[in-house]
Write a protein that holds these residues in place. Sequence first.
Motif, PDB file in Angstrom:
ATOM      1  N   SER A 233       0.826  -1.207   0.000  1.00 26.93           N
ATOM      2  CA  SER A 233       0.000   0.000   0.000  1.00 26.93           C
ATOM      3  C   SER A 233       0.862   1.260   0.000  1.00 26.93           C
ATOM      4  CB  SER A 233      -0.911   0.022   1.234  1.00 26.93           C
ATOM      5  OG  SER A 233      -1.528   1.285   1.369  1.00 26.93           O
ATOM      6  N   PRO A 234       0.535   2.229  -0.820  1.00 21.98           N
ATOM      7  CA  PRO A 234       1.270   3.499  -0.800  1.00 21.98           C
ATOM      8  C   PRO A 234       0.989   4.325   0.456  1.00 21.98           C
ATOM      9  CG  PRO A 234      -0.574   3.606  -2.337  1.00 21.98           C
ATOM     10  CD  PRO A 234      -0.482   2.195  -1.885  1.00 21.98           C
ATOM     11  N   GLU A 235       0.026   3.887   1.268  1.00 17.85           N
ATOM     12  CA  GLU A 235      -0.344   4.630   2.466  1.00 17.85           C
ATOM     13  C   GLU A 235       0.385   4.158   3.720  1.00 17.85           C
ATOM     14  OE1 GLU A 235      -2.514   7.353   2.323  1.00 17.85           O
ATOM     15  OE2 GLU A 235      -2.048   6.964   0.221  1.00 17.85           O
ATOM     16  N   THR A 236       1.266   3.147   3.608  1.00 20.79           N
ATOM     17  CA  THR A 236       2.111   2.763   4.741  1.00 20.79           C
ATOM     18  C   THR A 236       3.525   3.263   4.482  1.00 20.79           C
ATOM     19  OG1 THR A 236       2.533   0.583   3.739  1.00 20.79           O
ATOM     20  CG2 THR A 236       0.769   0.731   5.376  1.00 20.79           C
ATOM     21  N   GLN A 237       4.124   3.843   5.518  1.00 23.75           N
ATOM     22  CA  GLN A 237       5.472   4.387   5.369  1.00 23.75           C
ATOM     23  C   GLN A 237       6.563   3.429   5.846  1.00 23.75           C
ATOM     24  OE1 GLN A 237       2.836   6.618   6.640  1.00 23.75           O
ATOM     25  NE2 GLN A 237       2.757   6.942   4.425  1.00 23.75           N
ATOM     26  N   GLY A 238       6.186   2.442   6.627  1.00 23.38           N
ATOM     27  CA  GLY A 238       7.165   1.502   7.139  1.00 23.38           C
ATOM     28  C   GLY A 238       6.574   0.107   7.252  1.00 23.38           C
ATOM     29  N   ILE A 239       7.449  -0.899   7.171  1.00 20.48           N
ATOM     30  CA  ILE A 239       7.039  -2.294   7.321  1.00 20.48           C
ATOM     31  C   ILE A 239       7.937  -2.941   8.368  1.00 20.48           C
ATOM     32  CG2 ILE A 239       6.876  -4.560   6.215  1.00 20.48           C
ATOM     33  CD1 ILE A 239       4.736  -2.582   5.307  1.00 20.48           C
ATOM     34  N   ALA A 240       7.306  -3.542   9.373  1.00 19.73           N
ATOM     35  CA  ALA A 240       8.021  -4.287  10.404  1.00 19.73           C
ATOM     36  C   ALA A 240       7.571  -5.735  10.317  1.00 19.73           C
ATOM     37  CB  ALA A 240       7.714  -3.711  11.786  1.00 19.73           C
ATOM     38  N   PHE A 241       8.524  -6.642  10.203  1.00 22.64           N
ATOM     39  CA  PHE A 241       8.183  -8.058   9.993  1.00 22.64           C
ATOM     40  C   PHE A 241       9.172  -8.942  10.721  1.00 22.64           C
ATOM     41  CE2 PHE A 241       9.202 -11.928   7.508  1.00 22.64           C
ATOM     42  CZ  PHE A 241       7.991 -12.606   7.627  1.00 22.64           C
ATOM     43  N   THR A 242       8.665  -9.962  11.386  1.00 18.16           N
ATOM     44  CA  THR A 242       9.482 -11.042  11.903  1.00 18.16           C
ATOM     45  C   THR A 242       8.933 -12.349  11.358  1.00 18.16           C
ATOM     46  OG1 THR A 242      10.084  -9.882  13.946  1.00 18.16           O
ATOM     47  CG2 THR A 242      10.252 -12.274  13.966  1.00 18.16           C
ATOM     48  N   GLY A 243       9.809 -13.147  10.777  1.00 17.97           N
ATOM     49  CA  GLY A 243       9.376 -14.398  10.190  1.00 17.97           C
ATOM     50  C   GLY A 243      10.495 -15.043   9.407  1.00 17.97           C
ATOM     51  N   SER A 244      10.126 -15.885   8.460  1.00 18.15           N
ATOM     52  CA  SER A 244      11.120 -16.654   7.719  1.00 18.15           C
ATOM     53  C   SER A 244      11.918 -15.772   6.767  1.00 18.15           C
ATOM     54  CB  SER A 244      10.429 -17.762   6.915  1.00 18.15           C
ATOM     55  OG  SER A 244       9.719 -17.211   5.814  1.00 18.15           O
ATOM     56  N   SER A 245      13.123 -16.231   6.444  1.00 17.17           N
ATOM     57  CA  SER A 245      13.975 -15.498   5.510  1.00 17.17           C
ATOM     58  C   SER A 245      13.343 -15.425   4.126  1.00 17.17           C
ATOM     59  CB  SER A 245      15.351 -16.169   5.422  1.00 17.17           C
ATOM     60  OG  SER A 245      16.015 -16.134   6.668  1.00 17.17           O
ATOM     61  N   GLU A 246      12.688 -16.513   3.711  1.00 15.35           N
ATOM     62  CA  GLU A 246      12.078 -16.533   2.382  1.00 15.35           C
ATOM     63  C   GLU A 246      10.985 -15.470   2.266  1.00 15.35           C
ATOM     64  OE1 GLU A 246      12.518 -19.132   4.358  1.00 15.35           O
ATOM     65  OE2 GLU A 246      14.131 -20.155   3.286  1.00 15.35           O
ATOM     66  N   THR A 247      10.097 -15.411   3.264  1.00 17.07           N
ATOM     67  CA  THR A 247       9.041 -14.399   3.238  1.00 17.07           C
ATOM     68  C   THR A 247       9.628 -13.001   3.371  1.00 17.07           C
ATOM     69  OG1 THR A 247       7.484 -15.967   4.219  1.00 17.07           O
ATOM     70  CG2 THR A 247       6.909 -13.639   4.331  1.00 17.07           C
ATOM     71  N   GLY A 248      10.653 -12.858   4.192  1.00 20.86           N
ATOM     72  CA  GLY A 248      11.285 -11.556   4.367  1.00 20.86           C
ATOM     73  C   GLY A 248      11.859 -10.999   3.080  1.00 20.86           C
ATOM     74  N   LYS A 249      12.423 -11.865   2.254  1.00 23.62           N
ATOM     75  CA  LYS A 249      12.971 -11.406   0.975  1.00 23.62           C
ATOM     76  C   LYS A 249      11.869 -10.888   0.058  1.00 23.62           C
ATOM     77  CE  LYS A 249      16.924 -14.551   1.153  1.00 23.62           C
ATOM     78  NZ  LYS A 249      17.541 -15.781   0.592  1.00 23.62           N
ATOM     79  N   ILE A 251       8.987  -9.613   1.087  1.00 22.99           N
ATOM     80  CA  ILE A 251       8.530  -8.351   1.668  1.00 22.99           C
ATOM     81  C   ILE A 251       9.503  -7.223   1.350  1.00 22.99           C
ATOM     82  CG2 ILE A 251       8.221  -7.158   3.886  1.00 22.99           C
ATOM     83  CD1 ILE A 251       6.911  -9.710   4.928  1.00 22.99           C
ATOM     84  N   ALA A 252      10.786  -7.492   1.466  1.00 26.82           N
ATOM     85  CA  ALA A 252      11.786  -6.466   1.176  1.00 26.82           C
ATOM     86  C   ALA A 252      11.676  -5.983  -0.263  1.00 26.82           C
ATOM     87  CB  ALA A 252      13.186  -7.005   1.456  1.00 26.82           C
ATOM     88  N   ALA A 253      11.467  -6.913  -1.184  1.00 27.85           N
ATOM     89  CA  ALA A 253      11.367  -6.547  -2.594  1.00 27.85           C
ATOM     90  C   ALA A 253      10.088  -5.780  -2.896  1.00 27.85           C
ATOM     91  CB  ALA A 253      11.450  -7.800  -3.460  1.00 27.85           C
ATOM     92  N   ARG A 254       9.002  -6.115  -2.207  1.00 25.79           N
ATOM     93  CA  ARG A 254       7.710  -5.502  -2.502  1.00 25.79           C
ATOM     94  C   ARG A 254       7.462  -4.216  -1.711  1.00 25.79           C
ATOM     95  NH1 ARG A 254       4.168  -8.077  -5.474  1.00 25.79           N
ATOM     96  NH2 ARG A 254       2.273  -7.464  -4.353  1.00 25.79           N
ATOM     97  N   SER A 255       8.379  -3.880  -0.806  1.00 23.65           N
ATOM     98  CA  SER A 255       8.196  -2.637  -0.038  1.00 23.65           C
ATOM     99  C   SER A 255       9.371  -1.681  -0.226  1.00 23.65           C
ATOM    100  CB  SER A 255       8.022  -2.962   1.450  1.00 23.65           C
ATOM    101  OG  SER A 255       9.168  -3.626   1.962  1.00 23.65           O
ATOM    102  N   ILE A 256       9.991  -1.749  -1.388  1.00 20.18           N
ATOM    103  CA  ILE A 256      11.137  -0.880  -1.671  1.00 20.18           C
ATOM    104  C   ILE A 256      10.718   0.587  -1.529  1.00 20.18           C
ATOM    105  CG2 ILE A 256      12.650  -0.056  -3.522  1.00 20.18           C
ATOM    106  CD1 ILE A 256      12.838  -2.900  -4.513  1.00 20.18           C
ATOM    107  N   GLY A 257      11.560   1.356  -0.871  1.00 21.57           N
ATOM    108  CA  GLY A 257      11.287   2.779  -0.656  1.00 21.57           C
ATOM    109  C   GLY A 257      10.683   3.083   0.697  1.00 21.57           C
ATOM    110  N   LYS A 258      10.223   2.044   1.410  1.00 25.72           N
ATOM    111  CA  LYS A 258       9.662   2.245   2.737  1.00 25.72           C
ATOM    112  C   LYS A 258      10.712   1.913   3.801  1.00 25.72           C
ATOM    113  CE  LYS A 258       5.013   0.955   1.221  1.00 25.72           C
ATOM    114  NZ  LYS A 258       3.769   0.283   1.560  1.00 25.72           N
ATOM    115  N   ALA A 259      10.490   2.415   4.994  1.00 24.11           N
ATOM    116  CA  ALA A 259      11.315   1.986   6.112  1.00 24.11           C
ATOM    117  C   ALA A 259      11.075   0.501   6.345  1.00 24.11           C
ATOM    118  CB  ALA A 259      10.962   2.783   7.361  1.00 24.11           C
ATOM    119  N   GLN A 260      12.145  -0.257   6.512  1.00 20.37           N
ATOM    120  CA  GLN A 260      12.026  -1.699   6.697  1.00 20.37           C
ATOM    121  C   GLN A 260      12.750  -2.119   7.974  1.00 20.37           C
ATOM    122  OE1 GLN A 260      13.614  -3.603   3.202  1.00 20.37           O
ATOM    123  NE2 GLN A 260      11.908  -2.991   1.898  1.00 20.37           N
TER     124      GLN A 260
END
Length: 497
Positions: A233-249, A251-260
Amino acid sequence: MRFLKGLEVHDRPEAGARLGQMFINGSWESGTGKEWLRVVSPSTGQDVGWLPLGSRDDAHRAIASARENAWKLASMPVWQRAALCQAIGAEIDRRADEIATLLSLEQGKPIAEARGETAGAAKAFRNAGEQIKWLETASIPLEDPAKRALSILQPKGVFGVITPWNYPVALPSIYYLGPGIATGNALVWTPAPTTSLCAMLLMECMIAAGVPEGTVQLVTGEGPVVGDTLVTSPETQGIAFTGSSETGKVIAARSIGKAQLLELGGNGPTIVLDDADLDRAAGCIVKSALANAGQTCTATERVLVDARVHDALVERIVEAVGQIKPMASTDPASKLGALNNEENAGKVDSHLAEAVSLGAKILTGGSRAKNMPTNLYYEPTVIVDVPPDSALHCDETFGPVIPILRFGSDEELYALAAKSPMGLSAALFTRDVSRAFRHAERIRCGVVNVNEASSYWETHVPVGGAAGTSSGTGRTGGRHTLLEMSDLKTITFHLEP
C-alpha cells in the motif's frame, strides 16, 4: 474446505463457538472476508475458537483509518506517550493469567513459558515508555558562524506490522507495538493466523489503557492477502516483519522505498572450543535448543565442537536431554510442549530424514512423541555426524533438535559456520579471552554470546542480522528499535546579525 498450516478453513464458523474479531477504525468486527479459520490447540487437540480471515479491503480500510488518525499519537507529548505505554503494561499484568492460558492453548508452549512470555510483553511496554523519555538528539556544530543546526525525532507515519506465531504476545510488544506507540507511529498489525486469538487479548489491553481511537488497528488473515496489502500500500510508510527469511525477501522486494525493520531466520552456530567448560556448554545448548520446542530464531540450531572434546560434550548433552520429556503444555511441570503447526513439524521430519539418509546418526529422539494429546509433540533429539551440506545444518529447522558437527581446525570451523546463509546469533564457549574475541569478531552474526546460549538476550540490547546474510535488516532492542521507527530530521537556522 481447505487447509492453512494443517487447520481447516470454512466459509462460516460453527454456531456457539468462540469467535475472533478484528479491530478496525475503533470497532470490533468480523471483516468482509468470506472464510473462517478453525483454530485447534496444538497442545490439546481441542477447538480454541474461530478466526475471521480478512480481505484486502479490510486491510485497506485499516490503513486508511490509521493514516487519518496518525496525528493523535504523533502530536501527543512524549511524556504522555510514555505514560500510555506504562498503562498498557499494567493492563497486561492485570490480565496475565487469562492471556497466558490462551497463549499456551493456541501456540502450544508450556503454561510456565506462556506466563513468562506474558510478563515479558508487559515489561516491553514499560521499557519503551521509559526509554522514549531519554532518547536525546544533537545540536550540531557548524562551520558557518551565522547558522545553527539541531536534529529531532519524528514518527515515520503508518507502520504495517506483521508478526509470527512462535512468540505471539511478547515479540510484537517488544519489537514493534511498544516502540511504535512510544515513538508516535500509527500501527496496522496483522498477527500470524494460528495465534491471532491471543493477539486479540493484547489488543484489548491497548484499548483499555487508552490508545487513541484509530491509531492501532488489528487485521487478522493470511500473509499473502492481508500482509501483502500492508506491504504494498502506498499509504504505509514503514514495514516491520518477523518471520522466515524466504518471506522476508519477498517483503523487502515488494516494499522498496519504505522503512524496513525485518528480523528473519536464524541458524547461528554454537561453537565449543577444546578448552570450554563442557558442563556449562551442554546445559546452555540443551536449554536453548528445547525452549519453546526449539521454535526460536536464536535457538541452538547447530553445534560445532572441537573434535578433541566432541565425545565428552555429546555424552553430557545426551544425559541432559534424557531428563526432559514432552509433556502436555497445560501441565505446570511441562518443560517441552507441542510444535505449533503441522507444516513446521513436517519440516523437522524432513530435515532429520535427509540427514540420516546422508549418514547422520540419531542418538536419542528423532520422531513424533507417542501417547500425547496431539501429533505435534516431538521427542527431544540429538543427532551426530551431521553432513555439512544437509538442510539440518544449513537451514533453520525450528524444532527440538540438536545437530552436532565436529571440526579439527580454525579454518574448518569458519568454513562450517559459513555454510548457512543466516547470521542472526551465535554462541561461543571457551575459557580463553583472546580466542573468544578472535572468533567472536570473525563469525558473521549480529550477536555472539560468549559462554552463554545463543538465545540469551535482554530486551534493551541490539539484535539483528549481520549485513549480507538472510537474517534481516535493522536492529531491535530498546533505544535501537525506537530509532529504527523514527525519522531523524535536521533543522538549520540562519541567525540575523
